[in-house]
Enzyme design. Structure first.
Site, PDB file in Angstrom:
ATOM      1  N   ASP A  39      40.378  36.769  39.836  1.00  0.00           N
ATOM      2  CA  ASP A  39      41.311  37.881  40.074  1.00  0.00           C
ATOM      3  C   ASP A  39      42.778  37.429  39.981  1.00  0.00           C
ATOM      4  O   ASP A  39      43.597  37.768  40.852  1.00  0.00           O
ATOM      5  CB  ASP A  39      41.087  38.496  41.476  1.00  0.00           C
ATOM      6  N   GLU A 209      37.055  48.616  39.227  1.00  0.00           N
ATOM      7  CA  GLU A 209      37.955  47.962  40.198  1.00  0.00           C
ATOM      8  C   GLU A 209      39.084  47.271  39.432  1.00  0.00           C
ATOM      9  O   GLU A 209      39.206  47.434  38.217  1.00  0.00           O
ATOM     10  CB  GLU A 209      37.164  46.926  41.021  1.00  0.00           C
TER      11      GLU A 209
HETATM   12  O1  FUB Z   1      36.843  38.309  43.908  1.00  0.00           O
HETATM   13  C1  FUB Z   1      36.321  39.331  44.710  1.00  0.00           C
HETATM   14  C2  FUB Z   1      36.113  40.583  43.946  1.00  0.00           C
HETATM   15  O2  FUB Z   1      35.473  40.294  42.714  1.00  0.00           O
HETATM   16  C3  FUB Z   1      37.360  41.294  43.516  1.00  0.00           C
HETATM   17  O3  FUB Z   1      38.020  41.970  44.501  1.00  0.00           O
HETATM   18  C4  FUB Z   1      36.796  42.149  42.465  1.00  0.00           C
HETATM   19  O4  FUB Z   1      37.742  42.752  41.670  1.00  0.00           O
HETATM   20  C5  FUB Z   1      35.947  41.166  41.721  1.00  0.00           C
HETATM   21  O5  FUB Z   1      36.684  40.438  40.788  1.00  0.00           O
END
Ligand code: FUB
Length: 327
Positions: A39, A209
């Protein structure tokens, strides 16, 4: 003669083994730095590149953030534990997806914590503050900025966008819903929209997301991740709009796995070099040797546009991008 050639090769190998450089590195290489980091939020502060990633490990071990800085995209310095759950009394695990913005010489680090599954749980999106990008950061509000679900969006994966008029928008959301909200000038809360609402759902088609926004030639490029982050099909798609609130009509995927290079390429950010029409995408992906969901590394590649301003599919590489100092 053969002996001389052999001696020459032994000498070169010895130089490499002892770490003395024979040839300066001209490319960043991928991943950019060692370790499981996901991320990545890449930004430029004062002629320096910074990356703020999630420490990619089991949730109970995600109790801190490290950051990385570089002057040329090739050599990276690690800043350890810039924020720690010991500084955030309401956060205990799953520190995710930092988003950073500088304002009035302060650095505001927005983050998700605790991976809440319902409004009854403690956690959500918080804000930390520091005088330096490399921290240390302390809790800014003493409580989450968003501590519950609105429009079905899990309070994670925040991104802060500053528009040309100085307004700040927060885009965020997991569980396939994305909200936009207008941040107050001091980031302590939100200013309502003219209709009185705070959280406006802007979810594009296929959104999962990891929202991200940048502006180019007056148009708003809104991007997000699709698919499941633990699998190979995680990817990034985008839309272009005339307003920071959309509508965001999905144009297509621009980042995805290449079975010859890596899988699960997603949750990215974009940086542009000041004064140049050059853009980079910084994202995480899974090396081909790995299957574990958390085995994610931070990488960089070029982000290119066609003559109509549409984003060309990203070519993911092992080389990364050319050494690039900011002048
Ligand atoms: O790294 C944790 C979670 O995995 C993130 O918040 C999401 O977007 C995914 O990448």
């Amino acid at each position: 003669m053969n002996k001389i050639i052999l001696l020459f090769f032994v000498f070169i190998t010895a130089l490499q083994v002892t770490g003395q450089k024979t040839v300066p590195k001209k490319h960043s290489g991928n991943p950019l730095f060692p370790g499981w980091y996901a991320d990545p939020e890449a930004v430029i502060f004062d002629r320096e590149y910074w990356i703020f990633p999630t420490f990619s490990a089991p949730y109970n071990q995600q109790v801190f953030f490290d950051a990385f800085s570089s002057e040329d995209l090739v050599s990276w310095k690690k800043h350890s534990r810039i924020l720690d759950t010991s500084a955030i009394k309401w956060a205990s695990r799953a520190l995710w997806a930092p988003a950073i913005i500088e304002k009035d010489q302060k650095y505001f680090l927005f983050f998700g914590a605790n991976d809440i599954q319902s409004d009854q749980e403690k956690g959500g999106i918080g804000v930390a503050i520091s005088d330096n990008p490399g921290g240390p950061y302390r809790d800014y509000l003493g409580k989450p900025l968003i501590d519950r679900f609105h429009n079905g969006a899990q309070p994670i994966d925040q991104f802060v966008f500053r528009d040309d008029d100085g307004s700040h928008y927060l885009y965020y959301g997991g569980w396939r819903h994305c909200n936009a909200a207008r941040l107050k000038d001091d980031f302590t809360g939100f200013d309502p929209f003219p209709d009185g609402s705070i959280f406006r759902e802007i979810t594009p088609e296929n959104y999962v997301e990891g929202p991200f926004m940048f502006k180019k030639n007056g148009r708003y490029y809104f991007m997000w991740s699709e698919g499941g982050w633990t699998g190979p099909d995680y990817s990034v798609a985008y839309a272009i709009a005339d307003s920071p609130l959309g509508p965001f009509k999905r144009i297509g995927k621009i980042l995805q796995q290449n079975p010859a290079i890596a899988t699960g390429a997603g949750h990215h950010s974009v940086i542009s070099i000041p004064g140049k029409d050059r853009y980079y995408i910084v994202y995480h992906r899974r090396p081909l040797t790995e299957k574990d969901g958390n085995s994610r590394v931070t990488c960089i590649d070029e982000l290119l546009f066609d003559e109509n301003g549409l984003i060309k599919p990203v070519v993911i590489t092992h080389e990364g991008v050319k050494k690039q100092k900011i002048r």
